[in-house]
Design a protein around this motif. Sequence first.
Motif, PDB file in Angstrom:
ATOM      1  N   ASP A 155      -4.542  10.378  -7.054  1.00  0.00           N
ATOM      2  CA  ASP A 155      -4.773   9.641  -7.663  1.00  0.00           C
ATOM      3  C   ASP A 155      -5.091   7.986  -7.495  1.00  0.00           C
ATOM      4  O   ASP A 155      -5.837   7.445  -8.458  1.00  0.00           O
ATOM      5  CB  ASP A 155      -3.340   9.063  -9.008  1.00  0.00           C
ATOM      6  CG  ASP A 155      -2.315   9.130  -7.466  1.00  0.00           C
ATOM      7  OD1 ASP A 155      -1.155   9.323  -8.193  1.00  0.00           O
ATOM      8  OD2 ASP A 155      -1.963   8.653  -6.501  1.00  0.00           O
ATOM      9  N   TRP A 156      -4.877   7.670  -6.489  1.00  0.00           N
ATOM     10  CA  TRP A 156      -5.319   6.598  -5.714  1.00  0.00           C
ATOM     11  C   TRP A 156      -7.253   6.641  -5.775  1.00  0.00           C
ATOM     12  O   TRP A 156      -7.882   5.774  -5.737  1.00  0.00           O
ATOM     13  CB  TRP A 156      -5.405   6.360  -4.044  1.00  0.00           C
ATOM     14  CG  TRP A 156      -5.337   4.963  -3.666  1.00  0.00           C
ATOM     15  CD1 TRP A 156      -4.898   4.004  -3.812  1.00  0.00           C
ATOM     16  CD2 TRP A 156      -6.401   4.550  -3.285  1.00  0.00           C
ATOM     17  NE1 TRP A 156      -5.679   2.596  -3.005  1.00  0.00           N
ATOM     18  CE2 TRP A 156      -6.711   3.723  -2.168  1.00  0.00           C
ATOM     19  CE3 TRP A 156      -7.359   5.669  -1.769  1.00  0.00           C
ATOM     20  CZ2 TRP A 156      -7.916   3.241  -1.951  1.00  0.00           C
ATOM     21  CZ3 TRP A 156      -8.888   5.087  -1.688  1.00  0.00           C
ATOM     22  CH2 TRP A 156      -9.106   3.371  -1.776  1.00  0.00           C
ATOM     23  N   GLU A 211     -11.814  -2.702  -8.043  1.00  0.00           N
ATOM     24  CA  GLU A 211     -10.231  -3.083  -9.088  1.00  0.00           C
ATOM     25  C   GLU A 211      -9.213  -3.033  -8.766  1.00  0.00           C
ATOM     26  O   GLU A 211      -7.874  -4.003  -8.280  1.00  0.00           O
ATOM     27  CB  GLU A 211     -10.413  -2.265 -10.715  1.00  0.00           C
ATOM     28  CG  GLU A 211      -9.409  -2.711 -11.101  1.00  0.00           C
ATOM     29  CD  GLU A 211      -8.696  -1.125 -12.423  1.00  0.00           C
ATOM     30  OE1 GLU A 211      -8.196  -1.636 -12.867  1.00  0.00           O
ATOM     31  OE2 GLU A 211      -9.920  -0.618 -12.071  1.00  0.00           O
ATOM     32  N   ILE A 212      -9.517  -1.758  -7.431  1.00  0.00           N
ATOM     33  CA  ILE A 212      -8.225  -1.425  -6.276  1.00  0.00           C
ATOM     34  C   ILE A 212      -8.242  -2.263  -5.267  1.00  0.00           C
ATOM     35  O   ILE A 212      -7.523  -2.241  -4.563  1.00  0.00           O
ATOM     36  CB  ILE A 212      -8.024   0.295  -6.463  1.00  0.00           C
ATOM     37  CG1 ILE A 212      -8.501   1.372  -7.198  1.00  0.00           C
ATOM     38  CG2 ILE A 212      -7.165   0.500  -5.344  1.00  0.00           C
ATOM     39  CD1 ILE A 212      -7.205   1.306  -7.365  1.00  0.00           C
ATOM     40  N   ASN A 216      -8.610   6.265  -8.795  1.00  0.00           N
ATOM     41  CA  ASN A 216      -8.810   5.061  -9.523  1.00  0.00           C
ATOM     42  C   ASN A 216      -9.761   3.863  -8.891  1.00  0.00           C
ATOM     43  O   ASN A 216     -10.632   3.504  -9.354  1.00  0.00           O
ATOM     44  CB  ASN A 216      -7.784   4.438  -9.470  1.00  0.00           C
ATOM     45  CG  ASN A 216      -6.693   5.321  -9.609  1.00  0.00           C
ATOM     46  OD1 ASN A 216      -6.488   4.674 -10.979  1.00  0.00           O
ATOM     47  ND2 ASN A 216      -5.054   5.440  -9.821  1.00  0.00           N
TER      48      ASN A 216
END
Lengths: 222, 296
Positions: free
Chosen positions: A116-117, A127-128, A120
């Motif tokens: 999931d990292w 954004e991360i 994203n």
Amino acid sequence: MFFHWLEKNPFFFASGISIVIAFAGLIEIVPNFAKAARPVVDLKPRTVLELAGKNVYIKDNCMSCHSQLIRPFKSETDRYGDYSLSGEYAFDRPFLWGSKRTGPDLHRVGNYRTTDWHENHMLNPAEIVPGSIMPAYKHQFTNLADIETAYAEAVTVKNAFHTPYGPEFKGTRAAWEAHKPKVLADAKAIADDMKNKDVKEAVARGEVPEIVALIAYLNSLK
Amino acid sequence: MNALMIKALAFAAVLIIATIAVVTSLDIDIFADSVNAITMGGAIAVATITASVAVKYVNQMKTDTAAGPLAEDNWDGIGEYENELPSGWAYSFLAVFLWSMWYGLIGYPVNAYSQIGEYNEDVLAYNAKFEAIHKNADEATLKEMGESIFLVQCQQCHGVTGDGLSGKAQDFTARMSKEQVLDVIKNGQNQLGYPMGAMPAGMAQGADAEAIAEYVAGGMKGEQPAAFAACGSCHGMDGKGNNGMSPNLVSYDAALMNHVVQNGKKGMIGKMPSFKTLITPVQEKALTVYIQSLSN
């Protein structure tokens, strides 16, 4: 005398010198290389899905900014994990060591990042990771990975280099059709951990978006 | 002293004076720095020795006459005298020979450079220094250290401020959200390896679950709902986890941090990998202090 003959024949003299020096190089380099290049214990060749992901990695030129080689320095092992060994790359054709670190090293990224990292992050890296200059890779969510070519690659390295793929890897259409459900099951396992609806639907239809293959590959880097 | 020698010494002197002139014009104080002074001394010695050696051989060439038996070999009519080896040359040859025997048999095999060896020494030395500094670290040092570890290893998922990047990872400014509590009540949890073991799914239903979630997400303040008794049997009626037997519901205590860092976690938000290879016990302690400071 041999010495006098050698002195009068510069070609053979030069050849003799080359042979002597080459011999020294041979006994110093070859045994060490042969030992270090052997696969480390328990090293498995990449699955077809991971190979497809590796091809996405190459296609999108990740190695221009990310290395896959952790050097034996305290500062590196603190951040990335154990230093890399030659034998860990034994089945990588080509290896993707890279020589420039605009981004971090990825050799053990599977140890500390998750599906999931990556999902994203690939959609919007800035954004991360604040200040990140990595571009977004949104097209990976819609483009499809070429699992068929990845399978062919696995069969090729098995035949050419005896990479230890199982006996079910054969260069026939039937063998591929028999193996395909395994690849799709791997893809589904990745997609289950993802949130993107389009990707989930594509995998349910039996397609493999590039992002799924790439995440499978990144997760396998341990 | 003949004319040639005077010329040579004059040449050496010119070289030296020119060097000094250049160095001075560059505003370098030669004698202020021992390295500069030694280098200058070396340059003077080299110039003098070069000049005198050149003079010696030029003189020798003028006066020497060739004599003695010739060697058997000759090269297009050019012969060679059968002289003894010059002693300096012979001794240095012997010395190099002995050194190479030592180097080949002992020097290289025993003292060979190893990159991994240097790395291991580096790590040992660093760890010893680190342990010494952080043996009795106070809260402020640990918090500072925890923050820097957080910025290297944690912020990529949990965000620089620890807020979990709007729901992409655990939000450290609070212990649990209502959705998380409801999710655990509904699905159970068996990831953290606490002595109490797996939490079964469906410990509370409907309105009871809502009330518990509201209460736990609110930091366990105010009146405790009756249904919390089901939770309290394992997590303690104060929610603090029965002295480390089960997860603390109120704060990120050392036991909780240890279980998550060692085992990773798979929960409602997603999967966190284990960080046991990257985070040492002292670092874990520091991280605990830092993360606790985020929710206070």
